[in-house]
Design a protein around this motif. Structure first.
Motif, short mmCIF file in Angstrom:
data_model
loop_
_atom_site.label_atom_id
_atom_site.label_comp_id
_atom_site.label_asym_id
_atom_site.label_seq_id
_atom_site.Cartn_x
_atom_site.Cartn_y
_atom_site.Cartn_z
N ARG A 28 0.82 -1.21 0.00
CA ARG A 28 0.00 0.00 0.00
C ARG A 28 0.86 1.26 0.00
NH1 ARG A 28 -4.22 0.44 4.66
NH2 ARG A 28 -5.23 -1.19 3.48
N CYS A 29 1.80 1.39 0.95
CA CYS A 29 2.56 2.64 1.08
C CYS A 29 4.01 2.53 0.59
CB CYS A 29 2.53 3.15 2.52
SG CYS A 29 3.44 2.10 3.66
N LYS A 30 4.44 1.34 0.15
CA LYS A 30 5.75 1.09 -0.46
C LYS A 30 6.94 1.24 0.49
CE LYS A 30 3.62 0.80 -4.42
NZ LYS A 30 2.66 -0.23 -4.48
N LYS A 31 6.71 1.16 1.80
CA LYS A 31 7.80 1.21 2.77
C LYS A 31 8.39 -0.19 2.94
CE LYS A 31 7.59 5.50 3.91
NZ LYS A 31 8.67 6.40 3.63
N ILE A 32 9.70 -0.25 3.21
CA ILE A 32 10.39 -1.51 3.49
C ILE A 32 10.36 -1.73 5.00
CG2 ILE A 32 12.57 -2.78 3.36
CD1 ILE A 32 11.50 -2.24 0.61
N ILE A 33 9.89 -2.91 5.43
CA ILE A 33 9.80 -3.24 6.85
C ILE A 33 10.69 -4.44 7.12
CG2 ILE A 33 8.27 -4.02 8.69
CD1 ILE A 33 6.67 -2.24 5.89
#
Length: 51
Positions: A28-33
């Motif tokens: 959804r937000c394209k952040k790497i976790i």
């Protein structure tokens, strides 16, 4: 015990796992976790780092 891994930014459900070590990208937000769940970990001490 399965643990729900959600994006800390947008709360999108990313993964349900008992053991996991690695990185996942939020769709959804394209952040790497970064996720690090061992056998002994509980939800309160699961490592989730957002880049």
């Amino acid at each position: 015990m399965m643990i729900d891994i959600r994006c800390p930014k947008c709360a999108q459900l990313l993964l349900k796992a008992e053991h996991c070590k690695g990185e996942i990208k939020c769709i959804r937000c394209k952040k790497i976790i970064k996720v690090n769940i061992d056998e002994k970990d509980r939800v309160s001490n699961t490592t989730v780092i957002v880049k």
